[in-house]
Design an enzyme around this catalytic site. Structure first.
Site, PDB file in Angstrom:
ATOM      1  N   ASP A 281     -10.573   2.893  -3.295  1.00 32.71           N
ATOM      2  CA  ASP A 281     -11.028   1.628  -2.703  1.00 32.71           C
ATOM      3  C   ASP A 281     -12.484   1.356  -3.066  1.00 32.71           C
ATOM      4  OD1 ASP A 281      -8.620   1.720  -1.437  1.00 32.71           O
ATOM      5  OD2 ASP A 281      -9.436   1.794   0.593  1.00 32.71           O
TER       6      ASP A 281
ATOM      7  N   ASP B 274       0.833  -1.191   0.000  1.00 32.89           N
ATOM      8  CA  ASP B 274       0.000   0.000   0.000  1.00 32.89           C
ATOM      9  C   ASP B 274       0.880   1.259   0.000  1.00 32.89           C
ATOM     10  OD1 ASP B 274      -2.346   1.401   0.105  1.00 32.89           O
ATOM     11  OD2 ASP B 274      -3.157   0.314   1.824  1.00 32.89           O
TER      12      ASP B 274
HETATM   13  C1  GLA Z   1      -5.970   1.306   1.607  1.00 32.22           C
HETATM   14  C2  GLA Z   1      -6.075   0.257   0.513  1.00 32.22           C
HETATM   15  C3  GLA Z   1      -7.133  -0.763   0.875  1.00 32.22           C
HETATM   16  C4  GLA Z   1      -6.776  -1.421   2.183  1.00 32.22           C
HETATM   17  C5  GLA Z   1      -6.614  -0.360   3.259  1.00 32.22           C
HETATM   18  C6  GLA Z   1      -6.061  -0.940   4.554  1.00 32.22           C
HETATM   19  O1  GLA Z   1      -7.108   2.083   1.713  1.00 32.22           O
HETATM   20  O2  GLA Z   1      -6.361   0.848  -0.726  1.00 32.22           O
HETATM   21  O3  GLA Z   1      -7.251  -1.732  -0.139  1.00 32.22           O
HETATM   22  O4  GLA Z   1      -5.603  -2.171   2.036  1.00 32.22           O
HETATM   23  O5  GLA Z   1      -5.710   0.675   2.849  1.00 32.22           O
HETATM   24  O6  GLA Z   1      -5.867   0.013   5.524  1.00 32.22           O
END
Ligand code: GLA
Length: 416
Positions: free
Chosen positions: A222, A161
């Site tokens: 997301d 990430d």
């Molecule tokens: C980000 C990523 C998600 C997830 C969260 C975890 O938002 O894009 O897919 O992994 O972090 O905190």
């Protein structure tokens, strides 16, 4: 020696001699398939009140059991991937990553062994910055040390990430991390969130470099548990398709995020829509749902072999939206079998309309750019409309109806 030949042999020699900086790990030749905790389970760490749902070794063991026992593994779902919130809040005295001791009492290697003993593969999550998005220790000062740790734990897939990181440093940093992973000698699928954070800051990610250094990468926001979020991602992928499509192919994929089928936010029709568009997009199929309580009709969507076959088509060409008007969209993806210069196609007819009547389509294949004179064998991939299934010439009219916020998904195989 002929000058031209001499020159080309020199180039070849140089290529052999120069250590390559790209990933070339031979992995993810098809979009990865598996299960990932984030969308459904987030950062639940309270195992007292939510024993079934908290991020703990119990959750991942259960998922591994279900993938095998309920037939998901046989359909191709193989990675069990831990997302954020598995870590202890601090590293150990040697600077090593360590899991939360209460939620992962047997340790990560033990969990990894269990998942492998089921014939599955094991994935983990970290962050390129100082901290993960949920505030656990990040990798930034420990890229090499952590790579070695992941290899020692026999990790097969790593999602990296990009929270709490300098997006301008990612162009160098993600390839550097990929190099360390490679140097461990363990084959690890490398999932990068590099472009998602750069797009988020209105930078233009260097997709050629991203595709060279990562097996897959999150491009955008997301996914959340709603039709709105799903369509927002689909619209974004359509609007960026000329940028995204050229970078997709065996070993390197755009990732529109997890499958939310089986959760709370999508209707049955909308769930079919996500499965169809993820197949068109050659997207990773990473389920994030409670497989223990999923209703059979949603399980059937996730296990639809014909759609998985489209998703996993060996050509690995990402499809595109070719038509959009009055709430109606058509998406196509070239797939095998190929004959002469003609491809077969997967075709998704999408209705975003909310007026209650299923929307009638009258189309010909040539309207959609399919011209093979021998025609195409049509298969209805959700097996709902037997009248659709036969051979159509490019000019014959195909009639069917698409339900509100739903999809009709067909494949058209070259008829020879
Ligand atoms: C980000 C990523 C998600 C997830 C969260 C975890 O938002 O894009 O897919 O992994 O972090 O905190």
């Amino acid at each position: 020696m002929n000058k031209k030949l001499e020159f080309s042999s020199l180039i070849l020699l140089l290529q052999i001699m120069t250590p390559t900086n790209s990933l070339h790990n031979g992995l993810a030749l098809r979009p990865p398939m598996g299960w990932m905790s984030w969308e459904r389970y987030r950062c639940i760490t309270d195992c007292e009140n939510y024993p079934e749902e908290c991020i703990s070794e119990t959750l991942y063991r259960k998922v591994a059991d279900i993938l095998v026992d309920e037939g998901y593994k046989n359909k191709g779902y193989e990675y069990v991937i831990i997302d954020d919130c598995w870590l202890s809040k601090s590293r150990d005295e040697n600077g090593n990553l360590q899991p939360d001791p209460e939620r992962f009492p047997s340790g990560i290697k033990n969990l990894s062994d269990y998942i492998h003993s089921k014939g599955l593969k094991f994935g983990m999550y970290e962050d390129y910055g100082t901290k993960t998005c949920e505030g656990y220790p990040g990798m930034i000062d420990y890229l090499k040390q952590d790579s070695n740790k992941f290899a020692e734990w026999e990790v097969d897939y790593l999602k990296v990430d990009g929270c709490n990181a300098d997006t301008r440093k990612m162009d160098k940093g993600y390839p550097e991390l990929g190099r360390y992973l490679n140097e461990t000698g363990r084959p690890i699928v490398y999932s990068c969130s590099w472009p998602a954070y750069q797009e988020g800051e209105d930078m233009s990610p260097d997709y050629a470099s991203i595709a060279k250094h990562c097996n897959l990468w999150r491009n955008y926001d997301d996914i959340q548990d709603s039709y709105y979020s799903l369509m927002n991602i689909i619209d974004h992928f359509a609007s960026q398709q000329e940028v995204y499509i050229p970078n997709a192919g065996p070993g390197h994929w755009n990732d529109p995020d997890m499958l939310i089928i089986g959760n709370f936010g999508l209707s049955y029709e909308q769930s079919k829509l996500q499965m169809a568009i993820w197949a068109i997009l050659a997207a990773p199929l990473l389920m994030s749902t409670d497989l223990n309580s999923i209703r059979p009709e949603y399980k059937d969507i996730l296990q639809n072999e014909d759609i998985i076959a489209v998703n996993q088509d060996p050509l690995g060409i990402q499809g595109r939206r070719i038509f959009k008007k009055l709430g109606i969209q058509v998406w196509t993806r070239p797939i095998t079998p190929v004959y002469q210069t003609y491809y077969s196609y997967a075709i998704a007819f999408v209705s975003r309309r909310q007026d209650g009547v299923p929307y009638p389509f009258n189309v010909t294949l040539q309207d959609l750019g399919l011209y093979y004179p021998g025609g195409y064998k049509i298969t209805d991939l959700f097996k709902e409309d037997p009248a659709l299934v036969r051979v159509y010439k490019p000019e014959s009219i195909i009639k069917f109806r698409v339900k509100p916020t739903g999809v009709v998904f067909i494949r058209a195989d070259i008829n020879n």
